[in-house]
Design an enzyme around this catalytic site. Sequence first.
Site: not given
Ligand code: FAD
Ligand code: NDP
Length: 447
Positions: A44, A49, A52, A178, A182, A436, A441
């Site tokens: 995140c 997050c 992004k 997502y 985005e 408003h 609203e």
């Molecule tokens: P993470 O935050 O992924 O943390 C896992 C940590 O474990 C990492 O720092 C990693 O380096 C560490 N780790 C892994 N393996 C090991 C190991 N063996 N030893 C030590 N450390 C290790 N969610 C939202 O709510 N709003 C958003 O706008 C949003 N935008 C997103 C945009 C993108 C591009 C992505 C990829 C995700 C987004 N998400 C968003 C999803 C959100 O980031 C995740 O749901 C959240 O970070 C999950 O938290 P976590 O603690 O499970 O794991």
């Molecule tokens: P998503 O699960 O949101 O979307 C994955 C997309 O990839 C879907 O459209 C899926 O298609 C497509 N896909 C999957 N496999 C294939 C394949 N083999 N070939 C072609 N297309 C494929 O995953 P994201 O990677 O976008 O994000 C991961 C997660 O991170 C999200 O689900 C969300 O929980 C979190 N996130 C949250 C954000 C937020 O809160 N604003 C922002 C970014 C990430 P299909 O729909 O047909 O299965």
Amino acid sequence: MTESFDFDLLVIGAGSGGVRTARVAASKGKRVAIAEVSDLGGTCVNVGCVPKKLFVYASQFPELFHASQGYGWQQQAHSFDWNILRDNKTAEISRLNGIYEKLLNTSGATIIQGRAKIEAPQRVSINGVVYSAEKILIATGGWPIIPDIPGKELAITSNEIFSLDKLPKTVVIVGGGYIAVEFAGILNGLGVETELIYRGNQVLKSFDKDCAVKVTQGMIDKGVNIKLNTNVTSISKRQHELAVCLDNGKTITTDMVLYATGRIANTEGLGLEHTAVELSSNKAIVVDNNYRTNEPSIYAIGDVIDRVQLTPVAIKQAMVLINHLYAENNTAVDYTNIPTAVFSQPELATVGLTEEQAKQQYNDILVYQSDFKPMFETLGQGSERTFIKMVVDKSTNRVLGCHMVGHHAAEIIQGIAIAIKAGATKSQFDDTIGIHPSTAEEFVTLK
Ligand code: FAD
Ligand code: NDP
């Protein structure tokens, strides 16, 4: 004799879920260690997050510059410098990394930098040192996956997009969830010629269909080229460009290919073979309602388990786990009515049931909706519209879901989510006096 452990709790992964658990457990007097192989704050903060959203803000300026003219502001031509945005973003993330470090230290948790591997149900090795812990929490998050196609190594994922040396002139984004949607908005707004390729017939397929259609139309209006029902079959290098072959026989050349096709639980190399921890078919860790795995001393939360992959959900799971472990309170996370936003352009936010889900679960539903030009766009001369929708159970009058596409959707739906969580009825929405003039609203004046 009971065994004495180095730690009461050893957390693997300092992301959203891990940091919250470690901090709260340590502040309750538990001896806590937290292992992190990369930067504190996890996905995140570092590649999710936070950066992004900063990029979304950056990408909105061209439209704001345009709109400002209708409001009387006259300016010179503008140019965009990617290096400034990237480096300012990196500096801000470093500041946040420092805050996380301070919070963990202040709570009394021990930060151990390095890759953790589980050696036994109560043993973890980090940098060659083996630590014992009464309980282990796996909070290692997820990792982007690219389907197995020839040339997949030429594509990048969201992990790399935040630190590019140079912004490409053209990009092909693969996926319809997502991240794909985005980043299509971000890159398009920053001036990159953007093409989105999705295998299905509607992007954002898990969202309310009308909203997904509005987002698609909005993206097209802003210049994103969307190809539906299309798959990439291979990627190859062609001089300074990449050639992307499609299953319709066509080839696109582009500077960069970004895959956003989902994320897989990060369990590889964790040493789970030394435990009874069970994985589901999609490699996520299987847990019970208290986040306990099949191995009694090992717990897991966040993206590494098969629930909802959002930061506030990982944090909520952390609090529920802490209550379970150290306060003998067995509340569970309620996975219904979780609000969420896609920071697409136009923005989409939602809470509760979609119209399609409500039709499946209820005998009779009422749907209220409104599609209008927001006031900002009148003088601003932009094309973006706002769409709001409310789904109501006819027999109880209870609001089942609210959905919105348009400016400030996330901010508005967060407030509405409280009402829905509290079980508000349509009549209670109607009884509420609006603010408003505002977009919000509209939710209390729907007819
Ligand atoms: P993470 O935050 O992924 O943390 C896992 C940590 O474990 C990492 O720092 C990693 O380096 C560490 N780790 C892994 N393996 C090991 C190991 N063996 N030893 C030590 N450390 C290790 N969610 C939202 O709510 N709003 C958003 O706008 C949003 N935008 C997103 C945009 C993108 C591009 C992505 C990829 C995700 C987004 N998400 C968003 C999803 C959100 O980031 C995740 O749901 C959240 O970070 C999950 O938290 P976590 O603690 O499970 O794991
Ligand atoms: P998503 O699960 O949101 O979307 C994955 C997309 O990839 C879907 O459209 C899926 O298609 C497509 N896909 C999957 N496999 C294939 C394949 N083999 N070939 C072609 N297309 C494929 O995953 P994201 O990677 O976008 O994000 C991961 C997660 O991170 C999200 O689900 C969300 O929980 C979190 N996130 C949250 C954000 C937020 O809160 N604003 C922002 C970014 C990430 P299909 O729909 O047909 O299965």
